[in-house]
Design a protein around this motif. Sequence first.
Motif, PDB file in Angstrom:
ATOM      1  N   ARG A 510       0.821  -1.210   0.000  1.00  0.00           N
ATOM      2  CA  ARG A 510       0.000   0.000   0.000  1.00  0.00           C
ATOM      3  C   ARG A 510       0.855   1.261   0.000  1.00  0.00           C
ATOM      4  N   ASP A 566      -5.137   3.829  -0.003  1.00  0.00           N
ATOM      5  CA  ASP A 566      -5.806   2.750   0.714  1.00  0.00           C
ATOM      6  C   ASP A 566      -7.142   2.409   0.067  1.00  0.00           C
ATOM      7  N   ILE A 569      -6.364   0.349  -3.093  1.00  0.00           N
ATOM      8  CA  ILE A 569      -5.940  -1.012  -2.752  1.00  0.00           C
ATOM      9  C   ILE A 569      -7.157  -1.825  -2.298  1.00  0.00           C
TER      10      ILE A 569
END
Length: 824
Positions: A510, A566, A569
């Motif tokens: 990430r 985030d 992902i």
Amino acid sequence: MATPIKPARVEVVRDLEDFDESSGSLLERIIFNHRLMIVLACLLVTLFLGFQIRDLRIAASYDKMLPHSHEYIQNFLENRSELRGFGDSIRIAVEAREGNIFDAEYLTELAAINDEIFLLPGVDRPWMKSIFTPVVRWTEVTEEGFTGGPVLPHDYDGSARAIRDLRINIGRADVVGSLVAHDYRSSMIIVPLLSTDAEGNPVDYDQLSRAIEDIRQRYAEGPDAKVNMYVIGFAKLIGDLIAGLEKVMLFFLVAVAIALVIIYVYTRCIRSTLLVLGCSIVAVIWQLGLVVLMGYDLDPFSMLVPFLVFAIGVSHGAQKMNGIMQDIGRGTHKLIAARFTFRRLFLAGMTALLADVVGFAVLMIIDIPVIRELALTASVGVGVLIFTNLILIPVMLSYVGVSPKAAQRSLAAERGEGSGSRGVGNRLWGGLAHFTERRYAVTVILVSAALGVWGFATSLQLQVGDLDAGAPELRPDSRYNLDNAFITSHYGISSDVFAVMVRTPDDGCRAYETLVEVDRLGWELAQVPGVQRTVSLADTVRGYTAGMFEGNPKWATISDNQGILDAQIGNAVSWNSEFLNTSCNLTPVLAYLSDHKADTLDRVLGVAQRFAEEHSTDDRQFLLAAGNAGVDAATNQVVREANRKMLLYVYAAVALLCLITFRSWRAVVVALVPLIITSILAEALMVHLNMGMKVATLPVVALGVGIGVDYAIYLLSTQLAFQRTGMSVAEAYRKALSTTGKVVALVGVTLAAGVITWVWSPIKFQADMGVLLTFMFVWNMLGALTLVPALSHFLLQGESRRAMLHAESEQTPDNNNAVAGGQI
């Protein structure tokens, strides 16, 4: 004035009562005093091992082709379970014969094919990809956010509306060029394979290939078929090679028939000819039976080993047969002739067989299981020849003997009394004896040196790896290579994938820094000639980021805002992306290559290695390499390193064995120089044939050394035996020619005639091996017949002088037992 040394007298024993049965070595006495027991034991062993052959399988394994000790392969195997479909796989293109894929009938056929492929044993079903599998999905940015689903609509019913939705979804999923052809006339099924089946056994490539061919026959062949199918992949290649091995067995039978004809023409004795060939076939039966008992299978790359065992058996058997035939021709009883021949040739034969074993066993240094198994099974095969050819043939000939006419003809030919073709042969042998003279010796040495220099310069161009697109093991017009050409020309990405694995701590993928480095690696690989495109998690994040901002291309980037990253992902995890695992600590960077040629792999590997060295940190490791192209690159490195090391070990071991046998370092040089020149010229021939050094071809040159040294050992050991009775080099070589020399030429011609038929094999690998082996058989034979006497003129004159001085000191006018039958 020096006391003249009389020529060595040949011992002739016509009656068994005149023979001292306590003479000879302990081994000789054990063998010939228990002949019947030995024959019965060999018969029982042959029946037992022949029965085992019923369980012999021809199979192959992807894992056996991997060099397990190589760093890249270790990285791949450690992360294999988290890499989805980047190992062994099959690609199947299904083409509409009429129209395009947006046709109800085509889609019905595709669905049926897809379902049958899905159920095949060995398929990694969760990661199989096609426009009909749920793992292939589309995404779209809407006013409400991201939306998406499988490319095949949930309510697909074959209607015009459903097909229209499918067309839209294909565009949304961006699979044109990967799962759908650019011309929309075909679509792809990507079938990743498991390393083992549900029972833990390696996937049976032969069975899998046959199952796929059965599907192709039912759906894509015949006038009523609506589609065509094109299939590529390692498993399919091995399946096609195994299917072609039925013809390999036919060529084996042809080689046996050729050997039968040539040896019979030479001997004119059907019983001894059949005996030599029969014992050589018995050796093959023993070898294959022992392979089964050891729990091994034969694979397509080791199928030449049984023929090599047969060839070596014919070589040694012909020497034994020739010696016994000459002794019987002089009047010696057949049992005593067999003992004399065993006595003369056992040490030379044992040395030659040990040299053959070394040629095979040295391959064990290469950490590729398929080569190690080849080395083991071949060593076993050569080992059994010690019993079947060095022991069984003399024992059997002591019973059956040879025909009287053949024996007399052999003796007359030795004495130069032949006429017609025999007279031409005698003149030929007489001409070869000139190579012991200075001017002829200098000429042949200079010519050989020039050939060696030219061959070495040419061999420097030998490349490691494949030099052709597709499968070089098969003919360019083979079905597999035609299928490969179709897929390559109709799709934007090939089946040759090079993957770099990026390993981080948990959730490390990430991180902004990681994604940037991943993106940089993808960009650098994309600039390498031969790379079609690269894809990675960075591309996925970039696309999702743009989607969050209404698809604005300005946002098609990797944001340094961790909150945004985030979210992207999370989207990737939700859509089951293949570019990250559940712990987010491994992400691959994929490079799709235009081919897997050696040059292409070297360029890609060089860039990836440099990047990994410069950018790896404690928290972020760039690990090479996965994908079939990554495995090929690692294998090429192992082959390149092993090639010279393997030859060095072979020559060192052969030199040691020759030194033990000849007891003269000069004789070792005489024996090895022809072999070295042949090895150099063989590599030069590979350059001219556009053959790369790879797993399939690596063993051939080493095996040629082990088999080729047989010629020099038999010829040179006989020559030295005569020299050590006081003969000059010229006289000793002429006598050696009349005995073992003719058989050296006979065996060289016989083996070359057998393997040259392989040129017509549908398997290009076998055809190439036929050319190489023919060349090595012929050149090793010519080297033994020309270079051995030429080098002997300069290096081995001292053997004769020492024998004369010894004879003078002991005043021994005669030496009855030094030579029996004109050999050692």
